[in-house]
Design a protein around this motif. Structure first.
Motif, PDB file in Angstrom:
ATOM      1  N   UNK A  49      14.922  20.397   4.179  1.00 30.92           N
ATOM      2  CA  UNK A  49      14.368  19.732   5.354  1.00 30.92           C
ATOM      3  C   UNK A  49      15.516  19.231   6.214  1.00 30.92           C
ATOM      4  N   UNK A  50      15.321  19.366   7.528  1.00 35.92           N
ATOM      5  CA  UNK A  50      16.303  18.808   8.437  1.00 35.92           C
ATOM      6  C   UNK A  50      15.791  17.436   8.846  1.00 35.92           C
ATOM      7  N   UNK A  51      16.568  16.426   8.572  1.00 43.29           N
ATOM      8  CA  UNK A  51      16.118  15.073   8.927  1.00 43.29           C
ATOM      9  C   UNK A  51      17.209  14.323   9.679  1.00 43.29           C
ATOM     10  N   UNK A  52      16.791  13.328  10.441  1.00 42.83           N
ATOM     11  CA  UNK A  52      17.769  12.481  11.128  1.00 42.83           C
ATOM     12  C   UNK A  52      18.460  11.598  10.112  1.00 42.83           C
ATOM     13  N   UNK A  53      19.716  11.390  10.341  1.00 46.87           N
ATOM     14  CA  UNK A  53      20.497  10.603   9.402  1.00 46.87           C
ATOM     15  C   UNK A  53      19.963   9.176   9.320  1.00 46.87           C
ATOM     16  N   UNK A  54      19.695   8.595  10.468  1.00 45.79           N
ATOM     17  CA  UNK A  54      19.020   7.300  10.538  1.00 45.79           C
ATOM     18  C   UNK A  54      17.906   7.485  11.570  1.00 45.79           C
TER      19      UNK A  54
ATOM     20  N   UNK B 298      22.111  12.933  15.179  1.00 49.43           N
ATOM     21  CA  UNK B 298      22.664  13.826  14.180  1.00 49.43           C
ATOM     22  C   UNK B 298      21.654  14.097  13.056  1.00 49.43           C
ATOM     23  N   UNK B 299      21.563  15.370  12.722  1.00 50.53           N
ATOM     24  CA  UNK B 299      20.627  15.709  11.655  1.00 50.53           C
ATOM     25  C   UNK B 299      21.374  16.179  10.418  1.00 50.53           C
ATOM     26  N   UNK B 300      20.780  15.911   9.279  1.00 55.78           N
ATOM     27  CA  UNK B 300      21.375  16.424   8.047  1.00 55.78           C
ATOM     28  C   UNK B 300      20.341  17.268   7.308  1.00 55.78           C
TER      29      UNK B 300
ATOM     30  N   UNK C  29      24.484   7.855  -0.195  1.00 55.74           N
ATOM     31  CA  UNK C  29      23.194   8.347   0.290  1.00 55.74           C
ATOM     32  C   UNK C  29      23.157   9.832   0.595  1.00 55.74           C
ATOM     33  N   UNK C  30      24.251  10.370   1.092  1.00 55.42           N
ATOM     34  CA  UNK C  30      24.251  11.773   1.493  1.00 55.42           C
ATOM     35  C   UNK C  30      24.346  12.699   0.283  1.00 55.42           C
TER      36      UNK C  30
END
Ligand SMILES: Nc1ncnc2c1ncn2[C@@H]1O[C@H](COP(=O)(O)OP(=O)(O)OP(=O)(O)O)[C@@H](O)[C@H]1O
Ligand SMILES: [Mg+2]
Length: 312
Positions: free
Chosen positions: A14-19, A24-26, A270-271
């Motif tokens: 899944x591509x999600x926003x970092x916050x 920026x997406x992670x 977290x990452x």
């Protein structure tokens, strides 16, 4: 014994926003190259902390969500190659039960209709026979006949979960996936529902996947155990092997935590790690090697782990 499920290199990201406010997406690898088999009549327990990908895996196994890559073979079908229409026809063979029976049951439907619906939809019984079939299901899951006329809100959490289990069993599935089916229930009720799952196992040839973060429950109900960490299987084996001889540092930590002898270390990083073992940031046995390469699952048929430090 034949294989009911054969999963190979399954992936879902899944591509999600970092916050919530960042641009920026992670990429979250919720299920990362997962492979395993499930034999007919066996129960596989899947454990792992919150966010380890258990529910995503469950949804991908039943193609409720399309995996990005990999294959899921169920019986003689390659589910990943099937259209939605083709899948619909074999859905009766594979059913899922979710954690919260309240949200999985239609609040405006009487219990009778909730259970009758899949029976009629899949043509398992005619309109004349459906009443008897529903009552049979009631008996299987230990619900009193008086409940036929009730609505979900008129029942307790345990009773509602019995309904959800009954609805799943109504089509006589070959495979039952239960995703945290007792987590929302009071401890006293949990035991009753776990016992119901035990009964179901004993009385039928059903194959089960039982997901829980509670190791004590998984231990009770499973033949085999699979431990997931951040989308990957880190250890897998027979219940006895995994519980009496846990090899992966993460499994050991989970078992110690479930016995109350160890406080879970919170994951501060977290990452997801970019390379190497996902457990590296938390691992007490880590070596430099672990940050460079992803450990493959190796071992015997009965017991495999993905850890450089504990492999021969
Ligand atoms: N639809 C989605 N969109 C974005 N991210 C998702 C989605 N579904 C799951 N994730 C992310 O994928 C990862 C795995 O989530 P998943 O719900 O499968 O874990 P889980 O092991 O079932 O956790 P829990 O024990 O809390 O139920 C998590 O980081 C989660 O935030
Ligand atoms: Mg979940």
């Amino acid at each position: 014994m034949g294989q009911v499920l054969s999963v190979s290199q399954l992936e879902k990201s899944y591509e999600v926003r970092k916050t919530p406010f960042s641009v920026k997406k992670i990429l979250i690898r919720a299920v990362d190259k997962v492979s395993f088999n499930l034999e007919k009549g066996r129960t596989l327990g899947i454990v792992g902390e919150s966010g380890s990908g258990k529910s995503t895996l469950a949804r991908c196994l039943l193609l409720l969500e399309r995996p990005d890559d990999g294959t899921v073979r169920f019986d003689r079908y390659d589910l990943t190659a099937m259209s939605e229409k083709e899948l619909r026809d074999i859905r009766k063979e594979m059913q899922i039960i979710f954690q919260d029976p309240y949200s999985s049951l239609n609040p405006r439907k009487r219990i009778f209709d909730t259970i009758a619906e899949p029976i009629l939809f899949h043509g398992i019984a005619s309109r004349d026979e459906v009443k008897q079939k529903v009552l049979d299901v009631f008996q299987t899951v230990g619900l009193d006949e008086d409940f036929v006329k009730k609505y979900p809100h008129e029942m307790s959490g345990g009773q509602r979960q019995r309904v959800a289990i009954g609805r799943a069993l109504a089509t006589n599935p070959t495979l039952l996936v239960a995703d945290e089916p007792v987590s929302s229930l009071d401890v006293s009720i949990q035991a009753q529902i776990v016992n119901l799952f035990m009964d179901i196992r004993e009385r039928s040839e059903i194959s089960m996947i039982f997901i829980s973060h509670d190791l004590n429950i998984v231990r009770f109900i499973s033949d085999e155990i699979m431990v997931m960490y951040r989308g990957r299987i880190v250890e897998k084996g027979t219940k006895n092997d995994v519980f009496s001889m846990p090899l992966h540092p993460y499994t050991r930590m989970l078992i110690a935590a479930s016995q109350g002898t160890f406080q879970t270390v919170k994951d501060e990083n977290g990452a997801f790690v970019d390379q190497g073992c996902n457990y590296y940031p938390r691992c007490e046995k880590r070596e430099r090697e672990c940050a460079r390469r992803v450990p493959e699952l190796v071992g015997t048929e009965d017991h495999t782990i993905a850890c450089f430090m504990e492999q021969e």
